[in-house]
Design a protein around this motif. Structure first.
Motif, PDB file in Angstrom:
ATOM      1  N   THR A  22      -8.413  -4.571  -4.304  1.00 11.98           N
ATOM      2  CA  THR A  22      -7.991  -5.933  -4.758  1.00 11.98           C
ATOM      3  C   THR A  22      -6.958  -6.657  -3.871  1.00 11.98           C
ATOM      4  O   THR A  22      -7.178  -7.747  -3.466  1.00 11.98           O
ATOM      5  N   ALA A  23      -6.194  -5.717  -3.394  1.00 10.46           N
ATOM      6  CA  ALA A  23      -5.275  -6.347  -2.373  1.00 10.46           C
ATOM      7  C   ALA A  23      -5.824  -6.757  -1.038  1.00 10.46           C
ATOM      8  O   ALA A  23      -5.455  -7.984  -0.725  1.00 10.46           O
ATOM      9  N   LEU A  24      -6.841  -5.944  -0.612  1.00  8.39           N
ATOM     10  CA  LEU A  24      -7.545  -6.727   0.749  1.00  8.39           C
ATOM     11  C   LEU A  24      -8.261  -8.075   0.184  1.00  8.39           C
ATOM     12  O   LEU A  24      -8.057  -8.977   1.010  1.00  8.39           O
ATOM     13  N   VAL A  25      -9.044  -7.828  -0.854  1.00  5.05           N
ATOM     14  CA  VAL A  25      -9.826  -8.969  -1.254  1.00  5.05           C
ATOM     15  C   VAL A  25      -9.058 -10.401  -1.129  1.00  5.05           C
ATOM     16  O   VAL A  25      -9.308 -11.284  -0.982  1.00  5.05           O
ATOM     17  N   GLU A  26      -7.897 -10.114  -2.086  1.00  3.86           N
ATOM     18  CA  GLU A  26      -7.081 -11.304  -2.208  1.00  3.86           C
ATOM     19  C   GLU A  26      -6.561 -11.809  -1.086  1.00  3.86           C
ATOM     20  O   GLU A  26      -6.167 -13.064  -0.886  1.00  3.86           O
ATOM     21  N   SER A  27      -6.275 -10.877   0.006  1.00  2.50           N
ATOM     22  CA  SER A  27      -5.760 -11.220   1.179  1.00  2.50           C
ATOM     23  C   SER A  27      -6.610 -12.416   2.052  1.00  2.50           C
ATOM     24  O   SER A  27      -6.033 -13.304   2.610  1.00  2.50           O
ATOM     25  N   TYR A  28      -7.880 -12.125   1.757  1.00  2.00           N
ATOM     26  CA  TYR A  28      -8.861 -12.952   2.414  1.00  2.00           C
ATOM     27  C   TYR A  28      -9.243 -14.327   1.487  1.00  2.00           C
ATOM     28  O   TYR A  28     -10.095 -15.117   1.814  1.00  2.00           O
TER      29      TYR A  28
ATOM     30  N   GLU B 147     -14.536  -9.175 -10.716  1.00  2.88           N
ATOM     31  CA  GLU B 147     -15.589  -8.420 -10.886  1.00  2.88           C
ATOM     32  C   GLU B 147     -16.306  -7.582  -9.954  1.00  2.88           C
ATOM     33  O   GLU B 147     -16.536  -6.370 -10.018  1.00  2.88           O
ATOM     34  N   ILE B 148     -16.664  -8.315  -8.977  1.00  3.64           N
ATOM     35  CA  ILE B 148     -17.292  -7.786  -7.576  1.00  3.64           C
ATOM     36  C   ILE B 148     -16.187  -6.702  -6.921  1.00  3.64           C
ATOM     37  O   ILE B 148     -16.608  -5.534  -6.638  1.00  3.64           O
ATOM     38  N   ALA B 149     -15.039  -6.977  -7.056  1.00  6.71           N
ATOM     39  CA  ALA B 149     -14.191  -6.203  -6.463  1.00  6.71           C
ATOM     40  C   ALA B 149     -13.850  -4.860  -7.103  1.00  6.71           C
ATOM     41  O   ALA B 149     -13.852  -3.703  -6.899  1.00  6.71           O
ATOM     42  N   GLU B 150     -14.127  -4.987  -8.523  1.00  2.94           N
ATOM     43  CA  GLU B 150     -13.862  -3.750  -9.443  1.00  2.94           C
ATOM     44  C   GLU B 150     -15.167  -2.990  -9.029  1.00  2.94           C
ATOM     45  O   GLU B 150     -14.938  -1.662  -9.214  1.00  2.94           O
ATOM     46  N   GLN B 151     -16.316  -3.407  -9.028  1.00  3.24           N
ATOM     47  CA  GLN B 151     -17.647  -2.619  -9.021  1.00  3.24           C
ATOM     48  C   GLN B 151     -17.544  -2.260  -7.587  1.00  3.24           C
ATOM     49  O   GLN B 151     -17.842  -0.851  -7.534  1.00  3.24           O
ATOM     50  N   TRP B 152     -17.225  -2.896  -6.521  1.00  2.00           N
ATOM     51  CA  TRP B 152     -17.033  -2.426  -5.114  1.00  2.00           C
ATOM     52  C   TRP B 152     -16.267  -1.122  -5.000  1.00  2.00           C
ATOM     53  O   TRP B 152     -16.348  -0.256  -4.501  1.00  2.00           O
ATOM     54  N   ALA B 153     -15.039  -1.397  -5.630  1.00  2.00           N
ATOM     55  CA  ALA B 153     -13.782  -0.245  -5.676  1.00  2.00           C
ATOM     56  C   ALA B 153     -14.405   1.042  -6.295  1.00  2.00           C
ATOM     57  O   ALA B 153     -14.371   2.065  -5.939  1.00  2.00           O
TER      58      ALA B 153
ATOM     59  N   THR C  20     -15.943  -2.740   3.557  1.00  2.00           N
ATOM     60  CA  THR C  20     -14.920  -3.537   2.519  1.00  2.00           C
ATOM     61  C   THR C  20     -14.202  -4.903   3.244  1.00  2.00           C
ATOM     62  O   THR C  20     -13.930  -5.765   2.400  1.00  2.00           O
ATOM     63  N   LEU C  21     -13.698  -4.731   4.381  1.00  2.00           N
ATOM     64  CA  LEU C  21     -13.215  -5.836   5.136  1.00  2.00           C
ATOM     65  C   LEU C  21     -14.134  -6.863   5.205  1.00  2.00           C
ATOM     66  O   LEU C  21     -13.850  -8.320   5.031  1.00  2.00           O
ATOM     67  N   ASP C  22     -15.476  -6.750   5.695  1.00  2.00           N
ATOM     68  CA  ASP C  22     -16.606  -7.665   5.634  1.00  2.00           C
ATOM     69  C   ASP C  22     -16.785  -8.240   4.319  1.00  2.00           C
ATOM     70  O   ASP C  22     -16.981  -9.618   4.163  1.00  2.00           O
ATOM     71  N   LEU C  23     -16.911  -7.386   3.469  1.00  3.07           N
ATOM     72  CA  LEU C  23     -16.947  -8.167   1.789  1.00  3.07           C
ATOM     73  C   LEU C  23     -15.883  -8.878   1.550  1.00  3.07           C
ATOM     74  O   LEU C  23     -16.192 -10.133   0.999  1.00  3.07           O
ATOM     75  N   ALA C  24     -14.528  -8.617   1.886  1.00  2.00           N
ATOM     76  CA  ALA C  24     -13.297  -9.311   1.671  1.00  2.00           C
ATOM     77  C   ALA C  24     -13.773 -10.558   2.167  1.00  2.00           C
ATOM     78  O   ALA C  24     -13.272 -11.920   1.794  1.00  2.00           O
ATOM     79  N   ARG C  25     -14.051 -10.635   3.548  1.00  2.00           N
ATOM     80  CA  ARG C  25     -14.330 -12.063   4.405  1.00  2.00           C
ATOM     81  C   ARG C  25     -15.264 -12.875   3.533  1.00  2.00           C
ATOM     82  O   ARG C  25     -15.247 -13.870   3.594  1.00  2.00           O
TER      83      ARG C  25
ATOM     84  N   ALA D  10       1.003  -1.112   0.027  1.00  2.00           N
ATOM     85  CA  ALA D  10      -0.143  -0.121  -0.005  1.00  2.00           C
ATOM     86  C   ALA D  10       0.648   1.344   0.080  1.00  2.00           C
ATOM     87  O   ALA D  10       0.536   2.140  -0.792  1.00  2.00           O
ATOM     88  N   MET D  11       1.825   1.329   0.882  1.00  2.00           N
ATOM     89  CA  MET D  11       2.914   2.406   0.841  1.00  2.00           C
ATOM     90  C   MET D  11       3.609   2.582  -0.536  1.00  2.00           C
ATOM     91  O   MET D  11       3.606   3.888  -0.973  1.00  2.00           O
ATOM     92  N   ALA D  12       3.862   1.529  -1.273  1.00  2.00           N
ATOM     93  CA  ALA D  12       4.551   1.741  -2.492  1.00  2.00           C
ATOM     94  C   ALA D  12       3.494   2.123  -3.516  1.00  2.00           C
ATOM     95  O   ALA D  12       3.701   3.216  -4.552  1.00  2.00           O
ATOM     96  N   LEU D  13       2.211   1.840  -3.412  1.00  2.00           N
ATOM     97  CA  LEU D  13       0.978   2.113  -4.126  1.00  2.00           C
ATOM     98  C   LEU D  13       0.830   3.562  -3.998  1.00  2.00           C
ATOM     99  O   LEU D  13       0.447   4.257  -4.938  1.00  2.00           O
ATOM    100  N   GLY D  14       0.725   4.152  -2.898  1.00  2.00           N
ATOM    101  CA  GLY D  14       0.493   5.376  -2.665  1.00  2.00           C
ATOM    102  C   GLY D  14       1.155   6.549  -3.297  1.00  2.00           C
ATOM    103  O   GLY D  14       0.982   7.703  -3.400  1.00  2.00           O
TER     104      GLY D  14
END
Lengths: 204, 204
Positions: free
Chosen positions: A99-105, A187-193, A165-170, A81-85
């Motif tokens: 995307t990073a959060l969703v993939e973590s879960y 697709e869901i992550a893209e729409q949510w973002a 967002t974290l609950d969605l990822a879970r 995230a820091m690199a991203l920012g």
């Protein structure tokens, strides 16, 4: 594997780490019942005695494995995230963070943690160890998400949307347990973002 | 309990239903390992032989219990949503539907289903029975949500936001397994309903 010239303390740390990683793999691939100290020790290439020296009980091994892997994962997300920012801003950054959060879960770690959480629902001794860990996981994941998205957490709308967002990822992680759900998840992550970005940037 | 004047077929149906309900309660309260045909039969006040007449294997009992309770629950949500559609419109309707969906996933049924899904991750025979059930659950829940919200599912934004709402509901359900998460869940559902309503009604 340890080499003869490796200092004793480093060898011990390496053994411990191999055991923790093997625990996550056992839980994720073979489920709660299969993740015993003996099975994990064998998978890690460590004697049962050495495993029990590091982790006296199965509950010690399992709770410490989940906590260690979670800490490692959150450090990765924070660094990403820091690199991203420094590169992306605006909607592209929001998409990258979601995307990073969703993939973590949807990781091996989540699948392992799910086995532990689910088992703890009907095991009072395990539950009393997992509840504080769950609280920590929730706190740290929220802080990392707030920093990564660069939002003001004192704003209740932002606070609740980061939580959502974290609950969605879970929820998406749970949908990936029995089948590969990666195409739908993307697709869901893209729409949510996109929806999240509009909601976070609309003047209030 | 059956009375002497109850026709045999009705008694049989009532026995079957008691067994299915007892299965959900056993799974939700005592976990996968405890939900055997014997334990469920005892809880339902049915002999083990009668239970096995209805459900030859434990997998029959468990998968049919999850499917039956899911169908029952979705019928309830559908009826509530139809009643709702005649009273509320706009943001109030969206909030009511989101709340009903979210609460569905924090039920005893969800906690039971979570035990089954999690166990199926490491049990190939069970997994092959649960995967089609999971697909059906996803399809039916999506259709009920689309009807309840009164949105056009052929619009990809609406389609993905309805999916995200169900994934969010699943994630919130998971957060309620070890601790009572109802106060936080209410706040998240309210914020998401507001954000969802704006996203669904913004002209595209």
């Amino acid at each position: 594997m340890a080499t003869p010239h490796e200092p004793k303390q480093d060898r011990s740390r390496a053994t411990r780490q191999r055991l923790l990683e093997a625990t996550i793999d056992c839980l994720a691939e073979h489920g709660w019942a299969a993740a015993t100290v003996s099975v994990v020790a064998e998978r890690a290439g460590v004697s049962r005695g050495a495993a029990q020296h590091h982790f006296p009980t199965r509950e010690d091994l399992i709770t410490q494995a989940v906590e260690y892997m979670f800490d490692t994962r959150m450090d990765q997300v924070k660094a990403e995230a820091m690199a991203l920012g420094q590169v992306d801003q605006g909607a592209a950054r929001t998409l990258a963070v979601v995307t990073a959060l969703v993939e973590s879960y949807s990781s091996q770690l989540f699948k392992a943690a799910l086995q532990v959480w689910t088992h703890a629902a009907a095991d009072e001794a395990l539950r009393s160890r997992i509840v504080p860990l769950e609280a920590k996981v929730g706190r740290v994941a929220h802080r990392v998400a707030v920093e990564a998205l660069g939002v003001d957490d004192s704003d209740p709308v932002a606070h609740h949307l980061v939580q959502a967002t974290l609950d969605l990822a879970r929820g998406l992680g749970l949908a990936d347990v029995l089948t590969d759900d990666s195409a739908r998840r993307k697709e869901i992550a893209e729409q949510w973002a996109a929806t999240l970005h509009v909601a976070l940037t609309t003047p209030r």
